[in-house]
Design a protein around this motif. Sequence first.
Motif, mmCIF file in Angstrom:
data_model
loop_
_atom_site.group_PDB
_atom_site.id
_atom_site.type_symbol
_atom_site.label_atom_id
_atom_site.label_comp_id
_atom_site.label_asym_id
_atom_site.label_seq_id
_atom_site.Cartn_x
_atom_site.Cartn_y
_atom_site.Cartn_z
ATOM 1 N N SER A 26 0.825 -1.200 0.000
ATOM 2 C CA SER A 26 0.000 0.000 0.000
ATOM 3 C C SER A 26 0.864 1.258 0.000
ATOM 4 O O SER A 26 0.530 2.249 -0.654
ATOM 5 C CB SER A 26 -0.946 0.002 1.200
ATOM 6 N N LEU A 27 1.983 1.239 0.720
ATOM 7 C CA LEU A 27 2.888 2.388 0.677
ATOM 8 C C LEU A 27 3.490 2.575 -0.714
ATOM 9 O O LEU A 27 3.652 3.700 -1.187
ATOM 10 C CB LEU A 27 4.010 2.220 1.699
ATOM 11 N N THR A 28 3.801 1.464 -1.371
ATOM 12 C CA THR A 28 4.347 1.541 -2.723
ATOM 13 C C THR A 28 3.332 2.140 -3.690
ATOM 14 O O THR A 28 3.673 3.011 -4.508
ATOM 15 C CB THR A 28 4.772 0.142 -3.201
ATOM 16 N N VAL A 29 2.090 1.714 -3.603
ATOM 17 C CA VAL A 29 1.045 2.251 -4.480
ATOM 18 C C VAL A 29 0.817 3.734 -4.196
ATOM 19 O O VAL A 29 0.665 4.541 -5.123
ATOM 20 C CB VAL A 29 -0.258 1.441 -4.314
ATOM 21 N N ALA A 30 0.827 4.121 -2.920
ATOM 22 C CA ALA A 30 0.647 5.533 -2.570
ATOM 23 C C ALA A 30 1.809 6.367 -3.098
ATOM 24 O O ALA A 30 1.604 7.466 -3.624
ATOM 25 C CB ALA A 30 0.516 5.680 -1.062
ATOM 26 N N PHE A 31 3.022 5.866 -2.978
ATOM 27 C CA PHE A 31 4.198 6.587 -3.464
ATOM 28 C C PHE A 31 4.139 6.746 -4.980
ATOM 29 O O PHE A 31 4.435 7.828 -5.512
ATOM 30 C CB PHE A 31 5.462 5.842 -3.042
ATOM 31 N N ILE A 32 3.751 5.701 -5.688
ATOM 32 C CA ILE A 32 3.628 5.784 -7.145
ATOM 33 C C ILE A 32 2.539 6.782 -7.532
ATOM 34 O O ILE A 32 2.686 7.543 -8.497
ATOM 35 C CB ILE A 32 3.359 4.381 -7.741
ATOM 36 N N GLY A 33 1.443 6.816 -6.775
ATOM 37 C CA GLY A 33 0.379 7.784 -7.044
ATOM 38 C C GLY A 33 0.839 9.213 -6.858
ATOM 39 O O GLY A 33 0.528 10.088 -7.670
ATOM 40 N N VAL A 34 1.592 9.472 -5.800
ATOM 41 C CA VAL A 34 2.108 10.822 -5.562
ATOM 42 C C VAL A 34 3.071 11.223 -6.673
ATOM 43 O O VAL A 34 3.033 12.347 -7.178
ATOM 44 C CB VAL A 34 2.788 10.899 -4.170
#
Length: 76
Positions: A26-34
């Motif tokens: 989930s942190l990886t997906v959030a980082f990619i989104g940002v």
Amino acid sequence: MQGIRSFFIAASGIAILAMAALFTASLTVAFIGVLAVISAARILTARLKPAPIPVKTRNQRDMRIWNDGKGTIIDL
């Protein structure tokens, strides 16, 4: 009793590992989104900047350029 305790320890270890993997994903997906939002904003702001207009002087000898320590001065 030993078998039940081993089963619960193994099950809790697997559950903790699964939660850690889910948190990391989930942190990886959030980082990619940002990063995607920042990249899109940079692309859009680059398009909104006005194009520079080239300036031509009448005579190159009339133009003086010097730096007074605060910035470059161009005297046309």
